[in-house]
Design a protein around this motif. Structure first.
Motif, mmCIF file in Angstrom:
data_model
loop_
_atom_site.group_PDB
_atom_site.id
_atom_site.type_symbol
_atom_site.label_atom_id
_atom_site.label_comp_id
_atom_site.label_asym_id
_atom_site.label_seq_id
_atom_site.Cartn_x
_atom_site.Cartn_y
_atom_site.Cartn_z
ATOM 1 N N GLN A 1 -6.753 29.861 38.865
ATOM 2 C CA GLN A 1 -6.693 29.749 40.252
ATOM 3 C C GLN A 1 -7.266 28.643 40.670
ATOM 4 O O GLN A 1 -7.597 27.486 39.635
ATOM 5 N N VAL A 2 -6.475 27.895 42.019
ATOM 6 C CA VAL A 2 -7.077 26.425 42.327
ATOM 7 C C VAL A 2 -7.980 26.773 43.485
ATOM 8 O O VAL A 2 -7.344 27.149 44.592
ATOM 9 N N GLN A 3 -8.840 25.736 43.374
ATOM 10 C CA GLN A 3 -9.701 25.823 44.667
ATOM 11 C C GLN A 3 -9.847 24.340 45.445
ATOM 12 O O GLN A 3 -9.647 23.347 44.240
ATOM 13 N N LEU A 4 -9.698 23.886 46.139
ATOM 14 C CA LEU A 4 -10.765 22.626 47.032
ATOM 15 C C LEU A 4 -11.604 23.094 47.686
ATOM 16 O O LEU A 4 -11.828 24.289 48.567
ATOM 17 N N VAL A 5 -12.567 22.049 47.292
ATOM 18 C CA VAL A 5 -14.491 21.487 48.397
ATOM 19 C C VAL A 5 -14.249 20.858 48.145
ATOM 20 O O VAL A 5 -14.287 19.768 47.942
ATOM 21 N N GLU A 6 -14.183 20.265 49.624
ATOM 22 C CA GLU A 6 -14.307 19.493 50.848
ATOM 23 C C GLU A 6 -16.194 19.558 51.263
ATOM 24 O O GLU A 6 -16.997 20.977 51.246
ATOM 25 N N SER A 7 -16.753 18.509 51.260
ATOM 26 C CA SER A 7 -18.721 18.150 51.392
ATOM 27 C C SER A 7 -18.430 16.735 52.351
ATOM 28 O O SER A 7 -16.620 16.308 52.164
ATOM 29 N N GLY A 8 -19.001 15.959 52.872
ATOM 30 C CA GLY A 8 -19.548 15.588 53.660
ATOM 31 C C GLY A 8 -18.823 14.938 55.041
ATOM 32 O O GLY A 8 -19.720 14.211 56.300
ATOM 33 N N GLY A 9 -19.233 16.427 55.909
ATOM 34 C CA GLY A 9 -19.040 16.632 57.185
ATOM 35 C C GLY A 9 -20.134 16.117 57.830
ATOM 36 O O GLY A 9 -21.439 16.547 57.216
ATOM 37 N N GLY A 10 -20.077 16.506 58.960
ATOM 38 C CA GLY A 10 -21.961 16.651 59.324
ATOM 39 C C GLY A 10 -22.111 15.886 61.708
ATOM 40 O O GLY A 10 -20.761 15.797 61.732
ATOM 41 N N LEU A 11 -22.740 15.572 61.908
ATOM 42 C CA LEU A 11 -22.687 14.846 63.104
ATOM 43 C C LEU A 11 -23.486 13.570 62.848
ATOM 44 O O LEU A 11 -23.869 12.895 62.160
ATOM 45 N N VAL A 12 -22.034 13.064 63.454
ATOM 46 C CA VAL A 12 -22.686 11.550 63.783
ATOM 47 C C VAL A 12 -22.591 10.695 65.048
ATOM 48 O O VAL A 12 -21.934 11.654 65.802
ATOM 49 N N GLN A 13 -23.510 9.397 65.022
ATOM 50 C CA GLN A 13 -23.640 8.944 66.783
ATOM 51 C C GLN A 13 -22.000 8.285 66.822
ATOM 52 O O GLN A 13 -21.347 7.576 65.724
ATOM 53 N N PRO A 14 -21.564 8.173 68.085
ATOM 54 C CA PRO A 14 -19.989 7.525 68.112
ATOM 55 C C PRO A 14 -20.606 5.800 67.242
ATOM 56 O O PRO A 14 -21.595 5.207 67.699
ATOM 57 N N GLY A 15 -19.211 5.432 66.792
ATOM 58 C CA GLY A 15 -19.379 4.201 65.818
ATOM 59 C C GLY A 15 -19.852 4.822 64.734
ATOM 60 O O GLY A 15 -19.859 3.292 64.100
ATOM 61 N N GLY A 16 -20.631 5.397 64.409
ATOM 62 C CA GLY A 16 -21.051 5.721 62.642
ATOM 63 C C GLY A 16 -20.101 6.029 61.742
ATOM 64 O O GLY A 16 -18.631 5.859 62.370
ATOM 65 N N SER A 17 -20.200 6.439 60.731
ATOM 66 C CA SER A 17 -19.166 6.353 59.130
ATOM 67 C C SER A 17 -19.332 7.397 58.921
ATOM 68 O O SER A 17 -20.656 8.333 58.455
ATOM 69 N N LEU A 18 -18.662 7.822 58.455
ATOM 70 C CA LEU A 18 -18.954 8.902 58.004
ATOM 71 C C LEU A 18 -17.197 9.388 56.479
ATOM 72 O O LEU A 18 -16.916 9.185 56.075
ATOM 73 N N ARG A 19 -17.924 9.554 55.046
ATOM 74 C CA ARG A 19 -16.995 9.820 54.052
ATOM 75 C C ARG A 19 -16.868 11.727 53.769
ATOM 76 O O ARG A 19 -17.899 11.624 53.238
ATOM 77 N N LEU A 20 -15.744 11.678 53.504
ATOM 78 C CA LEU A 20 -15.457 13.615 53.125
ATOM 79 C C LEU A 20 -14.529 12.932 51.805
ATOM 80 O O LEU A 20 -14.002 11.848 51.429
ATOM 81 N N SER A 21 -15.377 14.148 51.147
ATOM 82 C CA SER A 21 -14.874 14.328 50.016
ATOM 83 C C SER A 21 -14.406 15.773 49.918
ATOM 84 O O SER A 21 -14.761 16.626 50.070
ATOM 85 N N CYS A 22 -12.737 15.681 48.829
ATOM 86 C CA CYS A 22 -12.276 17.113 48.126
ATOM 87 C C CYS A 22 -11.493 17.196 46.506
ATOM 88 O O CYS A 22 -11.279 16.382 46.534
ATOM 89 N N ALA A 23 -12.622 18.393 46.363
ATOM 90 C CA ALA A 23 -12.528 18.463 45.518
ATOM 91 C C ALA A 23 -11.234 19.303 44.410
ATOM 92 O O ALA A 23 -12.048 20.406 44.897
ATOM 93 N N ALA A 24 -10.608 18.786 43.563
ATOM 94 C CA ALA A 24 -9.226 20.235 43.505
ATOM 95 C C ALA A 24 -10.466 20.661 42.375
ATOM 96 O O ALA A 24 -9.955 19.772 40.955
ATOM 97 N N SER A 25 -10.252 21.793 41.420
ATOM 98 C CA SER A 25 -10.442 22.467 40.808
ATOM 99 C C SER A 25 -9.894 23.999 40.092
ATOM 100 O O SER A 25 -9.037 24.531 40.819
ATOM 101 N N GLY A 26 -10.108 24.086 38.896
ATOM 102 C CA GLY A 26 -9.763 25.555 38.676
ATOM 103 C C GLY A 26 -8.445 25.318 37.075
ATOM 104 O O GLY A 26 -8.210 24.206 37.001
ATOM 105 N N SER A 27 -7.164 26.180 37.123
ATOM 106 C CA SER A 27 -6.345 25.733 36.462
ATOM 107 C C SER A 27 -5.498 25.283 37.148
ATOM 108 O O SER A 27 -4.105 25.245 37.260
ATOM 109 N N ILE A 28 -5.070 24.030 36.635
ATOM 110 C CA ILE A 28 -4.651 22.993 37.490
ATOM 111 C C ILE A 28 -4.179 21.876 35.793
ATOM 112 O O ILE A 28 -4.515 21.552 34.843
ATOM 113 N N PHE A 29 -2.356 22.181 36.077
ATOM 114 C CA PHE A 29 -1.511 21.475 35.448
ATOM 115 C C PHE A 29 -1.363 19.250 35.941
ATOM 116 O O PHE A 29 -1.569 18.753 35.290
#
Length: 120
Positions: A1-29
Motif C-alpha cells: 500500500q502506498v500513501q502520500l501525506v501532504e503538509s505545510g498549508g495554512g493561512l498567509v497574507q497576500p504577498g507571503g510565502s508557503l512551502r508545501l511538502s508531500c512524502a510518499a511512503s509504503g510499499s514503493i519500488f
C-alpha cells in the motif's frame, strides 16, 4: 500500500510565502513523475506544477516565476515553494505521484489535500 501525506498549508497574507511538502511512503519500488494540483471552490482541479524523477519541471503558465517545484528522490518527497501569494491562490492543494509498488504495479496516487488560504 502506498500513501502520500501532504503538509505545510495554512493561512498567509497576500504577498507571503508557503512551502508545501508531500512524502510518499509504503510499499514503493520506484517513484516517477510527481506533481501538485489545486482546486478552488466551485472549480476544477488544475495542474500547478510537475517534476520528473530526473528533475525536469513543468508549470502552469500563469504560475511561472512565483511557484517552484522540487523533489528529494532519497526521501520520496516533493516540495512546492509558493511566493508572492495572491488571494486567487486560495485552494486545496493536492499532491500526485506515479508510483510503481513492490509488485511492480504502477498507479497514480493522490494525497488527501492541504488547504492554502491567502487573505488579509
Amino acid at each position: 500500500q502506498v500513501q502520500l501525506v501532504e503538509s505545510g498549508g495554512g493561512l498567509v497574507q497576500p504577498g507571503g510565502s508557503l512551502r508545501l511538502s508531500c512524502a510518499a511512503s509504503g510499499s514503493i519500488f520506484r517513484v516517477d513523475d510527481m506533481g501538485w494540483y489545486r482546486q478552488a471552490p466551485g472549480k476544477e482541479r488544475d495542474l500547478v506544477a510537475a517534476i520528473t524523477s530526473g528533475g525536469t519541471t513543468n508549470y502552469a503558465e500563469s504560475l511561472k516565476g512565483r511557484f517552484t517545484i522540487s523533489r528529494d528522490n532519497a526521501k520520496n518527497t516533493v516540495y512546492l515553494q509558493m511566493n508572492s501569494l495572491k488571494p486567487e491562490d486560495t485552494a486545496i492543494y493536492y499532491c500526485n505521484a506515479h508510483i510503481a509498488d513492490r509488485t511492480y504495479l504502477t498507479g497514480v496516487h493522490w494525497g488527501q489535500g492541504t488547504q492554502v488560504t491567502v487573505s488579509s
